[in-house]
Enzyme design. Structure first.
Site, PDB file in Angstrom:
ATOM      1  N   GLY A  20       0.865  -1.169   0.004  1.00 43.25           N
ATOM      2  CA  GLY A  20      -0.097  -0.020   0.154  1.00 43.25           C
ATOM      3  C   GLY A  20       0.914   1.223  -0.097  1.00 43.25           C
ATOM      4  O   GLY A  20       2.020   1.581   0.766  1.00 43.25           O
ATOM      5  N   ASP A 161      -1.161   2.663   8.936  1.00 51.39           N
ATOM      6  CA  ASP A 161      -1.914   2.030  10.052  1.00 51.39           C
ATOM      7  C   ASP A 161      -1.154   2.121  11.265  1.00 51.39           C
ATOM      8  O   ASP A 161      -1.660   1.975  12.340  1.00 51.39           O
ATOM      9  CB  ASP A 161      -2.117   0.557   9.646  1.00 51.39           C
ATOM     10  CG  ASP A 161      -3.146   0.427   8.485  1.00 51.39           C
ATOM     11  OD1 ASP A 161      -3.642   1.340   7.859  1.00 51.39           O
ATOM     12  OD2 ASP A 161      -2.662  -0.667   7.812  1.00 51.39           O
ATOM     13  N   MET A 203      -9.587   4.344   8.649  1.00 50.66           N
ATOM     14  CA  MET A 203      -8.932   2.928   8.400  1.00 50.66           C
ATOM     15  C   MET A 203      -7.762   2.435   9.352  1.00 50.66           C
ATOM     16  O   MET A 203      -7.930   2.937  10.638  1.00 50.66           O
ATOM     17  CB  MET A 203      -7.895   3.239   6.971  1.00 50.66           C
ATOM     18  CG  MET A 203      -8.744   3.165   5.768  1.00 50.66           C
ATOM     19  SD  MET A 203      -7.454   3.639   4.531  1.00 50.66           S
ATOM     20  CE  MET A 203      -8.544   3.245   2.938  1.00 50.66           C
ATOM     21  N   ARG A 288     -26.012   9.782  10.535  1.00 44.51           N
ATOM     22  CA  ARG A 288     -25.178   9.563   9.146  1.00 44.51           C
ATOM     23  C   ARG A 288     -23.916   8.874   9.501  1.00 44.51           C
ATOM     24  O   ARG A 288     -23.220   8.879  10.370  1.00 44.51           O
ATOM     25  CB  ARG A 288     -24.891  10.978   8.903  1.00 44.51           C
ATOM     26  CG  ARG A 288     -26.092  11.899   8.582  1.00 44.51           C
ATOM     27  CD  ARG A 288     -26.994  11.377   7.622  1.00 44.51           C
ATOM     28  NE  ARG A 288     -28.364  11.768   7.733  1.00 44.51           N
ATOM     29  CZ  ARG A 288     -28.823  12.650   7.298  1.00 44.51           C
ATOM     30  NH1 ARG A 288     -28.216  13.560   6.209  1.00 44.51           N
ATOM     31  NH2 ARG A 288     -30.445  13.186   7.281  1.00 44.51           N
ATOM     32  N   ARG A 297      -5.160   8.088   2.842  1.00 42.04           N
ATOM     33  CA  ARG A 297      -3.890   7.701   2.443  1.00 42.04           C
ATOM     34  C   ARG A 297      -3.509   8.789   1.437  1.00 42.04           C
ATOM     35  O   ARG A 297      -2.236   8.969   1.098  1.00 42.04           O
ATOM     36  CB  ARG A 297      -4.076   6.615   1.265  1.00 42.04           C
ATOM     37  CG  ARG A 297      -4.066   5.295   1.840  1.00 42.04           C
ATOM     38  CD  ARG A 297      -3.947   4.285   0.933  1.00 42.04           C
ATOM     39  NE  ARG A 297      -4.153   2.826   1.407  1.00 42.04           N
ATOM     40  CZ  ARG A 297      -3.379   2.431   2.234  1.00 42.04           C
ATOM     41  NH1 ARG A 297      -2.209   2.681   2.446  1.00 42.04           N
ATOM     42  NH2 ARG A 297      -3.754   1.294   2.562  1.00 42.04           N
ATOM     43  N   MET A 571       9.585  32.423  12.369  1.00 39.39           N
ATOM     44  CA  MET A 571       9.777  32.832  13.885  1.00 39.39           C
ATOM     45  C   MET A 571      10.728  31.637  14.666  1.00 39.39           C
ATOM     46  O   MET A 571      11.020  30.944  13.985  1.00 39.39           O
ATOM     47  CB  MET A 571       8.569  32.682  14.722  1.00 39.39           C
ATOM     48  CG  MET A 571       7.511  33.947  14.155  1.00 39.39           C
ATOM     49  SD  MET A 571       6.044  33.932  15.143  1.00 39.39           S
ATOM     50  CE  MET A 571       5.399  35.694  14.942  1.00 39.39           C
ATOM     51  N   GLU A 627      14.256  34.285  12.497  1.00 34.76           N
ATOM     52  CA  GLU A 627      14.034  35.751  12.574  1.00 34.76           C
ATOM     53  C   GLU A 627      15.316  36.543  13.430  1.00 34.76           C
ATOM     54  O   GLU A 627      15.530  37.958  13.034  1.00 34.76           O
ATOM     55  CB  GLU A 627      12.552  36.131  13.465  1.00 34.76           C
ATOM     56  CG  GLU A 627      12.611  35.495  14.705  1.00 34.76           C
ATOM     57  CD  GLU A 627      11.496  35.651  15.280  1.00 34.76           C
ATOM     58  OE1 GLU A 627      10.417  36.622  15.032  1.00 34.76           O
ATOM     59  OE2 GLU A 627      10.992  34.917  16.476  1.00 34.76           O
ATOM     60  N   MET A 660       0.958  34.305  11.348  1.00 32.44           N
ATOM     61  CA  MET A 660      -0.122  33.029  10.775  1.00 32.44           C
ATOM     62  C   MET A 660       0.728  31.803  11.472  1.00 32.44           C
ATOM     63  O   MET A 660      -0.060  30.868  11.517  1.00 32.44           O
ATOM     64  CB  MET A 660       0.002  33.020   9.436  1.00 32.44           C
ATOM     65  CG  MET A 660       1.302  32.862   8.734  1.00 32.44           C
ATOM     66  SD  MET A 660       2.190  31.478   8.521  1.00 32.44           S
ATOM     67  CE  MET A 660       1.162  30.947   7.084  1.00 32.44           C
TER      68      MET A 660
HETATM   69  P1  ADP Z   1       2.198  -4.618   2.741  1.00 36.28           P
HETATM   70  O1  ADP Z   1       3.749  -4.467   2.139  1.00 36.28           O
HETATM   71  O2  ADP Z   1       1.824  -3.121   2.765  1.00 36.28           O
HETATM   72  O3  ADP Z   1       1.947  -5.350   3.884  1.00 36.28           O
HETATM   73  P2  ADP Z   1       1.287  -6.875   0.923  1.00 36.28           P
HETATM   74  O4  ADP Z   1       1.083  -7.527   2.150  1.00 36.28           O
HETATM   75  O5  ADP Z   1       0.301  -6.999   0.023  1.00 36.28           O
HETATM   76  O6  ADP Z   1       1.290  -5.137   1.574  1.00 36.28           O
HETATM   77  O7  ADP Z   1       2.752  -7.242   0.386  1.00 36.28           O
HETATM   78  C1  ADP Z   1       3.110  -6.371  -0.719  1.00 36.28           C
HETATM   79  C2  ADP Z   1       4.058  -7.390  -1.675  1.00 36.28           C
HETATM   80  O8  ADP Z   1       4.998  -8.051  -0.870  1.00 36.28           O
HETATM   81  C3  ADP Z   1       3.194  -8.770  -2.203  1.00 36.28           C
HETATM   82  O9  ADP Z   1       2.346  -8.292  -3.356  1.00 36.28           O
HETATM   83  C4  ADP Z   1       4.269  -9.652  -2.413  1.00 36.28           C
HETATM   84  O10 ADP Z   1       4.636  -9.428  -3.516  1.00 36.28           O
HETATM   85  C5  ADP Z   1       5.237  -9.223  -1.374  1.00 36.28           C
HETATM   86  N1  ADP Z   1       4.908 -10.179  -0.195  1.00 36.28           N
HETATM   87  C6  ADP Z   1       4.512 -10.106   0.766  1.00 36.28           C
HETATM   88  N2  ADP Z   1       4.427 -11.047   1.564  1.00 36.28           N
HETATM   89  C7  ADP Z   1       5.135 -11.872   1.182  1.00 36.28           C
HETATM   90  C8  ADP Z   1       5.959 -13.271   1.482  1.00 36.28           C
HETATM   91  N3  ADP Z   1       5.398 -13.885   2.543  1.00 36.28           N
HETATM   92  N4  ADP Z   1       6.629 -13.672   0.701  1.00 36.28           N
HETATM   93  C9  ADP Z   1       7.156 -13.068  -0.451  1.00 36.28           C
HETATM   94  N5  ADP Z   1       6.744 -12.025  -0.679  1.00 36.28           N
HETATM   95  C10 ADP Z   1       5.879 -11.368  -0.163  1.00 36.28           C
END
Ligand code: ADP
Length: 752
Positions: A20, A161, A203, A288, A297, A571, A627, A660
């Site tokens: 992500g 996160d 999130m 709501r 993000r 400042m 300053e 400001m």
């Molecule tokens: P994040 O890094 O944000 O936790 P993901 O868990 O989707 O996101 O991992 C991102 C990428 O890292 C995956 O698409 C994969 O290519 C690689 N990856 C994740 N876990 C493993 C694993 N156990 N072994 C090898 N590659 C991994």
């Protein structure tokens, strides 16, 4: 012979962003590239994460100093990120190794979440066997394989996160909090207008960090997080009871902040719809739902995220270039306000242990693993969300504690007052609010606050109590002594900057003449200057820093069409914190600090740098000046000098950002800091007063821990004349700031 890989003379680092995206990743990439080039290494960006590593070719590109120019302020990641299933297979990883070797890369900085970092570690473990397989299949020459016996990994956690054990903050979490708090503040005003209830889902996957901190920062009415799930049978009843009591006490809006991973104790998910239905059915309110989603993000990274990522990136390069080649994979993190390295897999395993504890419904362990400050924040939140305080415990002494704000306004002062008043009342004490600083104290502008007197204070900038720089002298002291006696005060909390500290210390120093001053006094650091004794962070400085960073961003945009240099004055009085940290966060070329002074030689050198830069295509320059940096070389002087000497090559404009910087609604960082400081201060006064003691101290966060320094010891570490600590922690970052801001690698060295 077919060329099957490279054995470069220089060390080669690959940098990638994976999983992500998170705001601040660009700042990290920029720091990795520039720090590596400066250290004499070559850096390749691996575009689109592991996907690009497997594709190879154009996805792996050599970076130069300017490839990462102008990206510091951008959200997301300019080198792209992806999720890649193929990398989870050995075949995929073998192809990745081949592509790395073809480019001579055997050091990787991976910026991603725990998945990406786990993948990186697997790649490191399998490296030699995969290399052997590549040699056997003649995909790689033996010579190349022998030249790269190990893969080194430095991981940076990019995740909004904040869910990684081993670092206090992950890249992007602070910015996500900015987005959430802005949204909740906005929703709060519309909710109050219509007397509506809102359920806001944030999130965080299985981490409640964003929900908890945003609830703490906004004064939400209820908060649900995965680590502290409520009872199955009565959670709805309890929540509605508090919301209804809030309405009865005069709250115009009901806000519930819900973490996306929230469940009840049986593990049943609690969704926004469930919460909405419960409130509608039981309280008959108009409810709501707002699911904040990907807004959290996005956007430009906060000053904190830019500076954190910058430091982490530089630390990763140091690890990759100076560490032992066969050392385990490390993760760079922030611990107690310092950059540290921790064994990567240990951090990942402990992070997985949190999820395992959540799956096993072992909430206590999950909470423990999140750490001390998380637990404490949750405890504070539980008190602050109450609609009304607990009933005083019979037989327990009810103290009379006063709270005031003094010196210059700082965003977050109201947040501190709110927390102090509510925690004090909840513990059974009488909370007296003094208006208009020490002048108001002298004039008797004092009233007792109740629970709802501070309603809505959490998010307000400025100081609702009013402020004043008055330092009591002569007969003021007599009047103050009388006031303390009349009010029968048991303790005083002063929220403010140095002039407030001095005033508070005057009372302490005059104790021999005025016995009434023998009460505990505590000072809470609140000034945008961040120049107070024994405190690495004062309330308000983060907000001011973000205001400066925003302003510099706008100033830069104004100059798109012309070749222009700006001299921006910020400042800070004699303390260069704001100037230096804003230079780091905006990528300004230079910073002028009182701590270092300014010489004519410096200005000539900087002018040369500008002339050289603008002659070779540079379009924009930003110089930041504190300053009080120098009384002769003023902002206008520097600007005029550059303008005159820049001739036709470039124009110069100056900008004094002014007040400001003291305004605006406090950032989440300042709100959380103010709240935590205030709670500790009330606890301090309570302990002193109930034990019949009359200690006087300043509170400060140092190396990540809250501590109290007695008034007697303040001067040991504080330069009273220049009003700044004798040793300032952020000066350790000075070399990094200088390195990153150079127009090109080795500029300083070439000039020497
Ligand atoms: P994040 O890094 O944000 O936790 P993901 O868990 O989707 O996101 O991992 C991102 C990428 O890292 C995956 O698409 C994969 O290519 C690689 N990856 C994740 N876990 C493993 C694993 N156990 N072994 C090898 N590659 C991994």
């Amino acid at each position: 012979m077919v060329w099957k890989g490279s054995t470069p003379k220089m060390k080669r680092i690959g940098v990638l962003t994976s999983g992500g995206d998170a705001p601040g990743m660009n700042a990290a990439v920029r720091a990795v590239v520039r720090a590596a080039i400066e250290a004499g290494a070559e850096v390749y960006a691996i575009y689109e994460g592991y996907k690009g590593m497997i594709e190879g070719g154009e996805q792996i590109r050599l970076m130069d100093w300017n490839s990462v120019g102008g990206i510091l302020h951008r959200g997301g990641t300019v080198i792209g990120t992806a999720r890649c299933r193929e990398f989870q297979t050995r075949d995929g990883r073998r192809t990745a190794v081949k592509n790395l070797l073809l480019n001579g890369i055997d050091r990787l900085c991976v910026i991603g979440g725990d998945g990406s970092l786990t993948g990186a570690n697997i790649l490191r473990q399998e490296w030699s066997s995969l290399v052997e397989e590549l040699v056997a299949s003649k995909a790689i020459a033996r010579k190349v394989a022998d030249a790269h016996p190990h893969l080194m990994i430095a991981g940076l956690v990019g995740s909004i996160d904040n869910d990684m054990v081993g670092t206090d903050m992950t890249i992007g979490a602070d910015t996500a909090l900015h987005r959430i708090v802005e949204a909740v503040d906005a929703i709060s005003s519309t909710a109050a207008s219509h007397q509506r209830a809102f359920v806001i889902e944030v999130m965080g996957r299985r981490s409640g960090y964003l929900a908890l901190m945003s609830a703490l920062a906004t004064g939400a009415g209820w908060c649900l997080i995965p680590e502290a799930p409520p009872d199955v049978d009565d959670w709805a009843e309890k929540m509605c009871e508090v919301l209804a009591a809030g309405r009865a006490a005069g709250r115009r809006q009901s806000l519930v902040i819900l973490a996306e991973g929230a469940t009840d104790r049986a593990g049943n998910p609690i969704t926004a719809d469930i919460v909405k239905n419960v409130i509608e059915e039981r309280l008959h309110e108009d409810v709501r739902i707002t699911v904040l989603g990907h807004v959290q993000r996005g956007g430009s990274p906060s000053a904190f995220d830019r500076n954190l990522s910058t430091q982490l990136g530089a630390a990763a390069v140091a690890e990759l270039l100076d560490g032992a080649p066969d050392s385990p994979s490390y993760m760079m993190g922030l611990k107690e306000n310092r950059i540290v390295r921790v064994p990567l897999m240990e951090a990942v395993e402990r992070t997985h242990a949190v999820n395992a504890a959540l799956n096993a419904h072992d909430w206590q362990t999950a909470m423990e693993l999140r750490g001390r400050s998380y637990k404490e924040s949750f405890r504070i939140l539980r008190t602050l969300v109450r609609a009304l305080p607990h009933q005083p415990v019979p037989g327990r002494k009810r103290l009379r504690l006063a709270v005031m704000t003094a010196s210059a306004p700082a965003p977050g002062m109201n947040t501190a007052v709110r927390a102090a008043v509510r925690i004090g009342i909840d513990r059974g004490h009488h909370m007296m609010a003094i208006r208009n600083g020490f002048q108001g104290f002298i004039d008797g502008e004092i009233e007792e606050f109740d629970w709802m007197s501070v309603n809505g204070f959490a998010s307000m900038g400025g100081s609702e109590l009013g402020i004043n720089r008055k330092k009591p002298v002569g007969k003021d002291l007599y009047t103050l002594a009388r006031r303390i006696e009349e009010l029968e005060l048991d303790g005083l909390l002063m929220v403010g900057g140095w002039s407030g500290y001095e005033a508070a210390m005057t009372l302490y120093n005059e104790r021999a003449n005025y016995p009434a001053f023998n009460i505990p006094i505590v000072c809470l650091p609140a000034t945008i200057n961040n120049n107070l004794p024994a405190a690495e962070h004062s309330v308000g400085a983060d907000t001011a820093l973000n205001s400066i960073v925003d302003a510099v961003g706008k100033i830069k945009q104004s100059a798109v069409a012309s070749k222009r240099c700006f001299v921006v004055e910020v400042m800070g009085r004699y303390c260069g914190y704001l100037a230096f940290m804003s230079m780091l966060a905006t990528g300004a070329e230079r910073v002028y600090l009182h701590e270092e002074g300014i010489t004519l030689q410096d200005l000539t050198r900087d002018l040369d740098m500008l002339i050289q830069g603008f002659s070779s295509g540079k379009r924009l320059g930003v110089m930041i000046r504190n300053e009080f940096a120098n009384p002769v070389y003023t902002t206008t002087f520097i600007s005029d000098l550059f303008e005159e000497e820049g001739k036709e090559l470039f124009e110069v404009r100056w900008s004094v950002l002014g007040h400001m910087q003291q305004g605006g609604d406090p950032t989440p960082f300042d709100r959380v800091l103010a709240t935590r400081y205030a709670v500790k201060c009330i606890e301090y006064l309570e302990t002193e007063a109930t034990e019949g003691s009359d200690g006087c101290a300043v509170i400060g966060l140092q190396h990540g821990s809250f501590g109290f320094t007695s008034f007697d010891d303040v001067n040991r570490t504080y330069d009273v004349k220049l009003q700044r600590p004798k040793k300032q922690w952020w000066m350790d970052l000075r070399p990094l700031g200088a390195l990153l801001a150079q127009p090109e690698a080795g500029f300083h060295k070439n000039q020497a």
